[in-house]
Design a protein around this motif. Structure first.
Motif, PDB file in Angstrom:
ATOM      1  N   HIS A   9       0.867  -1.186   0.000  1.00  0.00           N
ATOM      2  CA  HIS A   9       0.000   0.000   0.000  1.00  0.00           C
ATOM      3  C   HIS A   9       0.901   1.233   0.000  1.00  0.00           C
ATOM      4  CE1 HIS A   9      -3.049   2.942   0.840  1.00  0.00           C
ATOM      5  NE2 HIS A   9      -3.992   1.999   0.712  1.00  0.00           N
ATOM      6  N   PRO A  99      -4.680  -3.911  -0.676  1.00  0.00           N
ATOM      7  CA  PRO A  99      -6.037  -3.527  -1.056  1.00  0.00           C
ATOM      8  C   PRO A  99      -6.386  -4.199  -2.385  1.00  0.00           C
ATOM      9  CG  PRO A  99      -4.494  -1.764  -1.607  1.00  0.00           C
ATOM     10  CD  PRO A  99      -3.683  -2.860  -0.978  1.00  0.00           C
ATOM     11  N   LEU A 100      -7.636  -4.578  -2.529  1.00  0.00           N
ATOM     12  CA  LEU A 100      -8.099  -5.150  -3.801  1.00  0.00           C
ATOM     13  C   LEU A 100      -8.162  -4.016  -4.814  1.00  0.00           C
ATOM     14  CD1 LEU A 100      -9.111  -7.985  -4.758  1.00  0.00           C
ATOM     15  CD2 LEU A 100     -11.426  -7.091  -4.511  1.00  0.00           C
ATOM     16  N   TRP A 101      -7.355  -4.076  -5.812  1.00  0.00           N
ATOM     17  CA  TRP A 101      -7.342  -3.062  -6.879  1.00  0.00           C
ATOM     18  C   TRP A 101      -7.671  -3.760  -8.183  1.00  0.00           C
ATOM     19  CZ3 TRP A 101      -2.381   0.476  -6.044  1.00  0.00           C
ATOM     20  CH2 TRP A 101      -2.620   1.334  -4.940  1.00  0.00           C
ATOM     21  N   ALA A 153     -11.236  -4.333   0.700  1.00  0.00           N
ATOM     22  CA  ALA A 153     -11.999  -4.138  -0.540  1.00  0.00           C
ATOM     23  C   ALA A 153     -13.051  -3.070  -0.330  1.00  0.00           C
ATOM     24  CB  ALA A 153     -12.667  -5.451  -0.950  1.00  0.00           C
ATOM     25  N   TYR A 160     -19.772  -9.548  -3.330  1.00  0.00           N
ATOM     26  CA  TYR A 160     -18.810 -10.643  -3.545  1.00  0.00           C
ATOM     27  C   TYR A 160     -19.381 -11.987  -3.114  1.00  0.00           C
ATOM     28  CZ  TYR A 160     -15.374  -7.042  -4.435  1.00  0.00           C
ATOM     29  OH  TYR A 160     -14.691  -5.988  -4.997  1.00  0.00           O
ATOM     30  N   ASP A 198     -13.462   1.455   2.614  1.00  0.00           N
ATOM     31  CA  ASP A 198     -13.387   2.927   2.550  1.00  0.00           C
ATOM     32  C   ASP A 198     -14.309   3.601   3.569  1.00  0.00           C
ATOM     33  OD1 ASP A 198     -11.581   3.183   0.183  1.00  0.00           O
ATOM     34  OD2 ASP A 198     -13.197   2.038  -0.740  1.00  0.00           O
ATOM     35  N   MET A 200     -14.708   2.490   6.677  1.00  0.00           N
ATOM     36  CA  MET A 200     -14.338   2.012   8.020  1.00  0.00           C
ATOM     37  C   MET A 200     -14.224   3.178   9.002  1.00  0.00           C
ATOM     38  SD  MET A 200     -12.559  -0.827   9.673  1.00  0.00           S
ATOM     39  CE  MET A 200     -12.647  -1.848   8.296  1.00  0.00           C
ATOM     40  N   ASP A 201     -14.858   3.024  10.166  1.00  0.00           N
ATOM     41  CA  ASP A 201     -14.678   4.031  11.221  1.00  0.00           C
ATOM     42  C   ASP A 201     -13.892   3.407  12.372  1.00  0.00           C
ATOM     43  OD1 ASP A 201     -16.472   2.419  12.552  1.00  0.00           O
ATOM     44  OD2 ASP A 201     -18.200   3.691  12.111  1.00  0.00           O
ATOM     45  N   PHE A 205     -13.043  -0.471  12.992  1.00  0.00           N
ATOM     46  CA  PHE A 205     -11.631  -0.881  12.941  1.00  0.00           C
ATOM     47  C   PHE A 205     -11.293  -1.758  14.151  1.00  0.00           C
ATOM     48  CE2 PHE A 205      -7.178  -0.589  14.033  1.00  0.00           C
ATOM     49  CZ  PHE A 205      -6.575  -0.953  12.838  1.00  0.00           C
TER      50      PHE A 205
HETATM   51  P1  FAD Z   1      -7.694   3.794   3.485  1.00  0.00           P
HETATM   52  O1  FAD Z   1      -8.117   4.725   2.402  1.00  0.00           O
HETATM   53  O2  FAD Z   1      -6.334   3.949   4.037  1.00  0.00           O
HETATM   54  O3  FAD Z   1      -8.716   3.870   4.705  1.00  0.00           O
HETATM   55  C1  FAD Z   1     -10.094   3.578   4.520  1.00  0.00           C
HETATM   56  C2  FAD Z   1     -10.893   4.153   5.671  1.00  0.00           C
HETATM   57  O4  FAD Z   1     -10.516   3.481   6.873  1.00  0.00           O
HETATM   58  C3  FAD Z   1     -10.624   5.635   5.905  1.00  0.00           C
HETATM   59  O5  FAD Z   1     -11.877   6.285   6.018  1.00  0.00           O
HETATM   60  C4  FAD Z   1      -9.898   5.659   7.214  1.00  0.00           C
HETATM   61  O6  FAD Z   1     -10.139   6.838   7.961  1.00  0.00           O
HETATM   62  C5  FAD Z   1     -10.495   4.456   7.912  1.00  0.00           C
HETATM   63  N1  FAD Z   1      -9.766   3.937   9.069  1.00  0.00           N
HETATM   64  C6  FAD Z   1     -10.342   3.506  10.223  1.00  0.00           C
HETATM   65  N2  FAD Z   1      -9.430   3.125  11.104  1.00  0.00           N
HETATM   66  C7  FAD Z   1      -8.239   3.290  10.523  1.00  0.00           C
HETATM   67  C8  FAD Z   1      -6.906   3.058  10.974  1.00  0.00           C
HETATM   68  N3  FAD Z   1      -6.653   2.576  12.198  1.00  0.00           N
HETATM   69  N4  FAD Z   1      -5.900   3.324  10.117  1.00  0.00           N
HETATM   70  C9  FAD Z   1      -6.132   3.782   8.885  1.00  0.00           C
HETATM   71  N5  FAD Z   1      -7.405   4.037   8.411  1.00  0.00           N
HETATM   72  C10 FAD Z   1      -8.438   3.788   9.222  1.00  0.00           C
HETATM   73  N6  FAD Z   1     -12.610  -2.118  -4.411  1.00  0.00           N
HETATM   74  C11 FAD Z   1     -13.210  -3.283  -4.735  1.00  0.00           C
HETATM   75  O7  FAD Z   1     -14.045  -3.791  -3.979  1.00  0.00           O
HETATM   76  N7  FAD Z   1     -12.888  -3.945  -5.902  1.00  0.00           N
HETATM   77  C12 FAD Z   1     -11.971  -3.453  -6.764  1.00  0.00           C
HETATM   78  O8  FAD Z   1     -11.702  -4.086  -7.785  1.00  0.00           O
HETATM   79  C13 FAD Z   1     -11.333  -2.225  -6.447  1.00  0.00           C
HETATM   80  N8  FAD Z   1     -10.427  -1.687  -7.296  1.00  0.00           N
HETATM   81  C14 FAD Z   1      -9.767  -0.541  -6.924  1.00  0.00           C
HETATM   82  C15 FAD Z   1      -8.777  -0.037  -7.767  1.00  0.00           C
HETATM   83  C16 FAD Z   1      -8.076   1.094  -7.397  1.00  0.00           C
HETATM   84  C17 FAD Z   1      -6.957   1.591  -8.301  1.00  0.00           C
HETATM   85  C18 FAD Z   1      -8.368   1.749  -6.178  1.00  0.00           C
HETATM   86  C19 FAD Z   1      -7.612   2.993  -5.778  1.00  0.00           C
HETATM   87  C20 FAD Z   1      -9.354   1.260  -5.351  1.00  0.00           C
HETATM   88  C21 FAD Z   1     -10.066   0.112  -5.711  1.00  0.00           C
HETATM   89  N9  FAD Z   1     -11.039  -0.434  -4.882  1.00  0.00           N
HETATM   90  C22 FAD Z   1     -11.680  -1.592  -5.229  1.00  0.00           C
HETATM   91  C23 FAD Z   1     -11.263   0.116  -3.530  1.00  0.00           C
HETATM   92  C24 FAD Z   1     -10.143  -0.383  -2.599  1.00  0.00           C
HETATM   93  O9  FAD Z   1     -10.202  -1.783  -2.455  1.00  0.00           O
HETATM   94  C25 FAD Z   1     -10.233   0.311  -1.260  1.00  0.00           C
HETATM   95  O10 FAD Z   1     -10.097   1.695  -1.507  1.00  0.00           O
HETATM   96  C26 FAD Z   1      -9.170  -0.140  -0.298  1.00  0.00           C
HETATM   97  O11 FAD Z   1      -9.265  -1.502  -0.033  1.00  0.00           O
HETATM   98  C27 FAD Z   1      -9.270   0.611   1.025  1.00  0.00           C
HETATM   99  O12 FAD Z   1      -8.175   0.234   1.816  1.00  0.00           O
HETATM  100  P2  FAD Z   1      -7.045   1.310   2.145  1.00  0.00           P
HETATM  101  O13 FAD Z   1      -6.030   0.644   2.990  1.00  0.00           O
HETATM  102  O14 FAD Z   1      -6.589   1.989   0.912  1.00  0.00           O
HETATM  103  O15 FAD Z   1      -7.948   2.292   3.019  1.00  0.00           O
END
Ligand code: FAD
Length: 266
Positions: A9, A99-101, A153, A160, A198, A200-201, A205
């Motif tokens: 990530h 993360p699932l991308w 995800a 799913y 996305d 998650m609160d 968490f």
């Molecule tokens: P972050 O953005 O880091 O955090 C998500 C939320 O968690 C935030 O609101 C944050 O405040 C909160 N949070 C709560 N507690 C904590 C903590 N302790 N630490 C950090 N954050 C916290 N989704 C699908 O389902 N299928 C797909 O095919 C898919 N394709 C994608 C492709 C791309 C290029 C991108 C950018 C996204 C895609 N997504 C898809 C969405 C993606 O899977 C999610 O955005 C991702 O899994 C979220 O995880 P993150 O670690 O990036 O979350």
């Protein structure tokens, strides 16, 4: 036990990394020895190219499997790849956190697999003949070790589910579970998938991290997904098709490669 955690990530403060850290803290508190490779933090070189094979003469075409096989056999892999292979050999269990991308892993993690899984190390292992098709799918260099995915995800669980629009999560992850992990020998555990990531609160968490910690505590007891072994008698050689006596003829697709999916193995 020894555990290698590889995460992918770009943001150190991401949810994915926070879950990774919760998993690592739990494993360490359980006295396991844990190594963490954060692929973005180390600036992992993602794409396979000529620089991966410094011993390859400039006049020769780059045929990747042959170059990979020669570099592995002669100890001429690049330092980063050789070190990652050492980590895989060291570890009793591998955890991939990402993360699932676009329905798969981020490119940097795919690039780690493309480069680290050299020919002779992860594929092209064992005897290849009319009667044996190598050591793979349950056998191979990494046999006897365990592997598990931690995946965040954006989609909902129902998206799913068995009739969800994205396809069942088991199917989407099959190429990683079966193709990337079972292929070189790992016993593959059911994944830990966090949906609606996305949204998650803090409270969610807390419960999610607690559930993940419980999975970490049973890492070496959880039953693996019962994928059928290539050399276990269920597949004809060399067609590599399931024998009719192994699985009901109308059972096809990914599920057919999981034992007991049609009750015949019970
Ligand atoms: P972050 O953005 O880091 O955090 C998500 C939320 O968690 C935030 O609101 C944050 O405040 C909160 N949070 C709560 N507690 C904590 C903590 N302790 N630490 C950090 N954050 C916290 N989704 C699908 O389902 N299928 C797909 O095919 C898919 N394709 C994608 C492709 C791309 C290029 C991108 C950018 C996204 C895609 N997504 C898809 C969405 C993606 O899977 C999610 O955005 C991702 O899994 C979220 O995880 P993150 O670690 O990036 O979350």
């Amino acid at each position: 036990m020894k555990i290698l955690v590889v995460s992918a990530h770009p943001d150190p403060a991401s949810l994915t990394n926070a879950l990774r850290d919760a998993a690592v803290a739990e494993l360490r508190s359980d006295t396991h020895d844990v190594r963490v490779t954060d692929l973005y933090a180390i600036g992992w070189k993602c794409a396979v190219d000529r620089r991966d094979f410094p011993a390859l003469p400039a006049s020769e075409r780059l045929r990747v499997p042959a170059a990979s096989s020669a570099a592995f056999a002669t100890g001429n892999l690049t330092k980063d790849v050789a070190a990652a292979q050492d980590d895989l050999l060291w570890a009793d269990a591998l955890i991939l956190a990402f993360p699932l991308w676009w329905f798969s892993m981020p490119a940097i993690l795919k690039g780690w697999i493309d480069r680290v899984y050299a020919c002779g190390f992860a594929y092209g292992v064992g005897e290849h003949s009319e009667t044996r098709w190598g050591d793979r799918y349950g056998e191979g260099t990494l046999a006897g070790k365990r592997a598990m995915l931690i995946v965040t995800a954006g989609g909902w669980p129902s998206h799913y589910g068995p009739r969800g629009i994205n396809g069942p999560i088991e199917d989407l992850l099959f190429p990683i579970h079966h193709g990337v992990l079972f292929y070189p020998g790992y016993d593959v555990l059911p994944p830990f998938v966090v949906y609606r990531a996305d949204r998650m609160d803090d409270a969610t968490f807390g419960t999610t991290a607690a559930a993940l910690k419980r999975r970490m505590r049973t890492l070496f007891e959880t039953s693996p997904i019962p994928f059928r072994r290539q050399n276990g008698g269920d597949y004809a050689i060399p067609s590599m098709e399931l024998r009719p006596q192994a699985v009901r003829a109308d059972l096809t697709g990914f599920a057919a490669h999981i034992a007991m999916s049609d009750g015949k193995d019970c």
